[in-house]
Design a protein around this motif. Sequence first.
Motif, mmCIF file in Angstrom:
data_model
loop_
_atom_site.group_PDB
_atom_site.id
_atom_site.type_symbol
_atom_site.label_atom_id
_atom_site.label_comp_id
_atom_site.label_asym_id
_atom_site.label_seq_id
_atom_site.Cartn_x
_atom_site.Cartn_y
_atom_site.Cartn_z
ATOM 1 N N THR A 87 -42.465 27.954 33.773
ATOM 2 C CA THR A 87 -43.709 28.605 33.350
ATOM 3 C C THR A 87 -44.517 29.087 34.552
ATOM 4 O OG1 THR A 87 -44.812 26.435 33.218
ATOM 5 C CG2 THR A 87 -43.867 27.328 31.184
ATOM 6 N N THR A 133 -44.116 25.791 25.620
ATOM 7 C CA THR A 133 -43.845 26.658 26.764
ATOM 8 C C THR A 133 -43.670 28.104 26.305
ATOM 9 O OG1 THR A 133 -41.486 26.076 26.601
ATOM 10 C CG2 THR A 133 -42.816 24.864 28.215
ATOM 11 N N GLY A 136 -41.411 21.893 26.201
ATOM 12 C CA GLY A 136 -40.298 22.822 26.137
ATOM 13 C C GLY A 136 -39.443 22.453 24.940
ATOM 14 N N ASN A 167 -39.572 22.633 33.062
ATOM 15 C CA ASN A 167 -40.399 23.511 32.234
ATOM 16 C C ASN A 167 -41.630 23.965 33.008
ATOM 17 O OD1 ASN A 167 -38.829 23.402 29.813
ATOM 18 N ND2 ASN A 167 -39.600 21.346 29.453
ATOM 19 N N LEU A 187 -33.756 20.908 30.561
ATOM 20 C CA LEU A 187 -34.922 21.521 29.948
ATOM 21 C C LEU A 187 -35.421 20.756 28.731
ATOM 22 C CD1 LEU A 187 -33.926 25.300 30.116
ATOM 23 C CD2 LEU A 187 -35.527 24.092 31.595
ATOM 24 N N ASP A 188 -34.503 20.248 27.911
ATOM 25 C CA ASP A 188 -34.935 19.589 26.697
ATOM 26 C C ASP A 188 -35.347 18.154 26.982
ATOM 27 O OD1 ASP A 188 -32.329 18.811 27.240
ATOM 28 O OD2 ASP A 188 -31.873 18.406 25.145
#
Length: 274
Positions: A244, A144, A187, A240, A212-213
């Motif tokens: 983006t 990302t 990401g 993610n 996010l992870d």
Amino acid sequence: MKHLTYFNRFSVIIITGGSSGIGCSIIKAIQTVAPDITLCNLSRSKPDIFLGKNGQHFPVDLCDANQVAHTAAGLLNQIDAAPAGEVLLINNSGFGDYGRMPELDIDKQLSMIDLNVRAVVDLTARLLPPMLERGGVIVNIASTAAFQPTPFLATYGATKAFVRNWSLALNEDLRGTKLRTLTVCPGPTQSNFFKAAGFATPPMKKSGNKGLDMTSEEVAARTLKAIAKGQALVVTGWMNHCITFFGSKMPLVAVTRIGGLILRKMRLEQHRAQ
């Protein structure tokens, strides 16, 4: 999962950086559906996992152009000796380095370019002739970070932007052939990336942000699904994807500034943790 039967069409699978992280998880996922396939891993250290009865580890420093050329010659022999079938090449190896550019080691920055960019182009180009003949898929692992400039990860983000753009362009170059590409943009991933980049503790884990992870297993599963679906680009994780997408609609200078503020905060937290 029905899409996993797609991988029976491949006779050879080549992956770089399969010793850990996303690469290792991809190998494990493939072995569950194609245990007898010829699987070639390229990395400096041998994976702890079994590569299968037809698996082979190629010890190579992909930052070294001479070693890449020598290893590619061995891979061409592997492809020639393999039964009829397509070839899957997964360019996964890469690393980052976190900090202000004036403070970072220039040799490490140049090695990053060698691994993240030059090795991807070099290895792919050397394997293209038999892959065009047999057909198959070239998977390039970007990030990302490829969607905007990344202060404090300046060189890393730029290398991944190259991988994303080059991979998508290559896909168009290959239109009308039996070969295509897939660009994967994960990401933050729970792997050795942050340790190699200089973090004592992964920043996403420290902040408690679980949105996010992703785990390397989740990224690997999403990658295999995208291969089978014939996708050209996939951003793993819905958050993610949203980040983006909306980031692409904002002025680039503003996105860079915002990214710098976020990454600067990570840098301050990292110093406090040390």
